[in-house]
Write an enzyme that holds these catalytic residues in place. Structure first.
Site, short mmCIF file in Angstrom:
data_model
loop_
_atom_site.label_atom_id
_atom_site.label_comp_id
_atom_site.label_asym_id
_atom_site.label_seq_id
_atom_site.Cartn_x
_atom_site.Cartn_y
_atom_site.Cartn_z
N GLN A 105 3.93 -3.80 6.87
CA GLN A 105 3.39 -3.01 7.54
C GLN A 105 2.57 -3.90 8.06
OE1 GLN A 105 4.11 1.68 7.71
NE2 GLN A 105 5.25 0.61 5.24
N ASP A 108 -2.05 -8.45 7.21
CA ASP A 108 -3.38 -8.99 6.62
C ASP A 108 -2.57 -10.29 6.48
OD1 ASP A 108 -1.69 -8.87 4.22
OD2 ASP A 108 -3.25 -7.11 3.84
N HIS A 123 3.52 -5.16 12.11
CA HIS A 123 2.81 -4.78 13.21
C HIS A 123 2.25 -5.96 12.76
CE1 HIS A 123 3.44 -0.63 10.84
NE2 HIS A 123 4.28 -0.55 12.12
N CYS A 131 1.48 -12.17 23.28
CA CYS A 131 1.27 -11.95 25.10
C CYS A 131 2.52 -11.46 24.90
CB CYS A 131 1.16 -13.76 25.97
SG CYS A 131 1.89 -12.67 27.55
N CYS A 134 5.23 -12.07 27.52
CA CYS A 134 6.45 -13.66 27.37
C CYS A 134 6.75 -13.26 25.83
CB CYS A 134 5.91 -14.64 28.24
SG CYS A 134 4.58 -15.32 27.42
N GLY A 195 3.64 0.84 -1.76
CA GLY A 195 2.57 1.07 -1.67
C GLY A 195 2.84 0.95 -0.02
N SER A 197 3.17 4.87 2.32
CA SER A 197 3.11 6.73 2.30
C SER A 197 4.27 6.98 3.42
CB SER A 197 1.86 6.75 2.83
OG SER A 197 1.60 6.72 4.34
N ASN A 221 4.43 3.77 -5.98
CA ASN A 221 3.38 4.04 -5.39
C ASN A 221 2.46 4.55 -6.21
OD1 ASN A 221 2.03 6.14 -3.04
ND2 ASN A 221 3.09 5.04 -2.32
P1 NAD Z 1 -0.98 3.81 4.34
O1 NAD Z 1 -2.24 3.87 4.44
O2 NAD Z 1 -0.17 5.59 5.21
O3 NAD Z 1 -0.25 4.66 2.59
C1 NAD Z 1 -0.82 3.78 1.64
C2 NAD Z 1 -0.23 4.12 0.53
O4 NAD Z 1 0.00 3.33 -0.46
C3 NAD Z 1 -0.05 5.58 -0.31
O5 NAD Z 1 1.36 6.21 -0.27
C4 NAD Z 1 -0.73 5.08 -1.19
O6 NAD Z 1 -0.92 6.23 -2.35
C5 NAD Z 1 -0.46 3.74 -2.11
N1 NAD Z 1 -0.80 3.20 -2.43
C6 NAD Z 1 -2.17 2.94 -2.59
N2 NAD Z 1 -2.63 1.73 -3.71
C7 NAD Z 1 -2.13 2.01 -4.38
C8 NAD Z 1 -1.61 0.60 -4.87
N3 NAD Z 1 -2.32 0.26 -5.83
N4 NAD Z 1 -0.44 0.89 -6.03
C9 NAD Z 1 0.45 1.29 -5.50
N5 NAD Z 1 0.27 2.60 -4.47
C10 NAD Z 1 -1.31 2.04 -3.51
O7 NAD Z 1 -0.81 3.01 4.59
P2 NAD Z 1 0.55 2.43 5.23
O8 NAD Z 1 1.92 3.19 4.45
O9 NAD Z 1 1.17 1.11 5.60
O10 NAD Z 1 0.83 2.40 6.78
C11 NAD Z 1 -0.09 2.47 7.52
C12 NAD Z 1 -0.34 1.25 8.20
O11 NAD Z 1 -1.66 0.82 8.68
C13 NAD Z 1 0.23 0.16 8.13
O12 NAD Z 1 1.70 0.77 9.52
C14 NAD Z 1 -0.20 -1.25 8.50
O13 NAD Z 1 -0.08 -1.95 9.60
C15 NAD Z 1 -1.98 -0.62 8.53
N6 NAD Z 1 -2.23 -1.35 7.76
C16 NAD Z 1 -2.33 -2.07 7.31
C17 NAD Z 1 -2.77 -2.46 5.92
C18 NAD Z 1 -3.29 -4.01 6.07
O14 NAD Z 1 -2.83 -4.57 6.58
N7 NAD Z 1 -3.49 -4.57 4.29
C19 NAD Z 1 -4.58 -2.03 5.49
C20 NAD Z 1 -4.21 -0.65 6.26
C21 NAD Z 1 -3.43 -0.38 7.47
ZN ZN Z 2 3.10 -15.15 28.57
#
Ligand code: NAD
Ligand code: ZN
Length: 258
Positions: A105, A108, A123, A131, A134, A195, A197, A221
């Site tokens: 998800q 990065d 994501h 775009c 298309c 990692g 939620s 987690n």
């Molecule tokens: P979230 O923030 O909802 O949940 C993160 C989960 O990871 C939590 O349950 C937490 O307890 C756990 N966690 C945090 N650090 C940890 C570690 N070191 N070891 C084990 N578990 C750990 O994140 P999500 O569920 O990915 O949803 C958030 C949305 O936001 C995603 O869809 C994503 O696209 C985006 N997002 C991406 C980034 C990134 O690209 N690094 C950062 C923040 C949010």
């Molecule tokens: Zn296009």
């Protein structure tokens, strides 16, 4: 240690194991998550409300959208981040033939940077533009001067305005990504959920679908999640992914040699 041995054994017995990762796998690279114990939204609930308006802003006024993107404090942090031991362990497990695909998800790009090959960015990615008309994607680097000079990038194929490839809240998942992910989920017999939620939909459906179609679901987690409470995961290993995943990779390597 018992659980590390158990997950290593489950991986060795699996025919097609995949990983599903979330923001928690990148917190040890210095990128904050949203809802973890130290998440951005726990500290700043207003940031959550703003996040829900970004996609509509692009649809209404792409120039305003790009001004917002330029002001973001999270994208520069992501640009500088490096993969950590959790990303590297998943890449190693792919090399060992034990993780066949990663659906992340995260936006990065750190799984790619760690050397993983079959990665689906559910994501999208901060390093690409997309775009919405298309579906074409372009390397952000090609447009960086134009963006920095305050102009709005346009699709080279259909001339419509481009946005970041990142899927914002309220934005549909691009169909190519959705179909690829769905195929992997239907095929897997084990899903390692690292990692996340698991509350952001439709991504959060994936472990639930995997379970419904017979796969074993294992969580790593810091804390229990809705997957734990709903009984979607068969078991959870509580702790840091950066510590646990390398131990699992080590154990798989050790057991393979025996
Ligand atoms: P979230 O923030 O909802 O949940 C993160 C989960 O990871 C939590 O349950 C937490 O307890 C756990 N966690 C945090 N650090 C940890 C570690 N070191 N070891 C084990 N578990 C750990 O994140 P999500 O569920 O990915 O949803 C958030 C949305 O936001 C995603 O869809 C994503 O696209 C985006 N997002 C991406 C980034 C990134 O690209 N690094 C950062 C923040 C949010
Ligand atoms: Zn296009």
């Amino acid at each position: 240690m018992e659980l590390i041995k158990k997950v290593a054994r489950d991986l060795l017995e699996s025919k097609y194991a995949i990983a599903f990762t979330g923001a928690g796998i990148s917190t040890e690279s210095g990128i904050p998550d949203f809802r973890g114990p130290f998440g951005i939204w726990k500290r700043d609930p207003e940031a959550e409300r703003r996040a829900y308006k970004v996609y509509t802003k692009f649809l209404k006024d792409p120039r305003e959208y790009w001004i917002e993107v330029q002001k973001s404090t999270i994208y520069p942090i992501i640009d500088k981040a490096l993969p950590n031991s959790a990303h590297r362990a998943l890449s190693e497990l792919e090399e060992l033939g034990k993780i066949m695909c990663i659906i992340t998800q995260n936006i990065d790009g750190l799984h790619h940077k760690a050397g993983s090959k079959n990665v689906i960015e559910f994501h999208g990615s901060v390093s690409k533009l997309r775009c919405i008309c298309c579906g074409s994607r372009f390397d952000k680097k090609e447009f960086i001067n134009l963006i920095e000079s305050g102009r709005v990038p346009k699709c080279k194929i259909c001339e419509n305005f481009l946005k970041l490839d990142v899927v914002h809240f309220n934005e549909p998942i691009p169909p190519d990504i959705y179909i690829r992910s769905f195929n992997e989920v239907m095929r897997c017999d084990l899903m390692l959920v690292c990692g996340t939620s698991a509350v952001v939909y439709p991504a959060a459906e994936l472990p639930r679908i995997a379970k419904r179609y017979g796969a074993k679901v294992i969580e790593i987690n810091l804390e229990e999640t809705t997957l734990t409470f709903e009984g979607v995961s068969d078991y959870i290993i509580k702790g840091r992914v950066g510590e646990i995943l390398p131990k699992i990779a080590e154990e798989v390597k050790r057991s393979k040699k025996e």
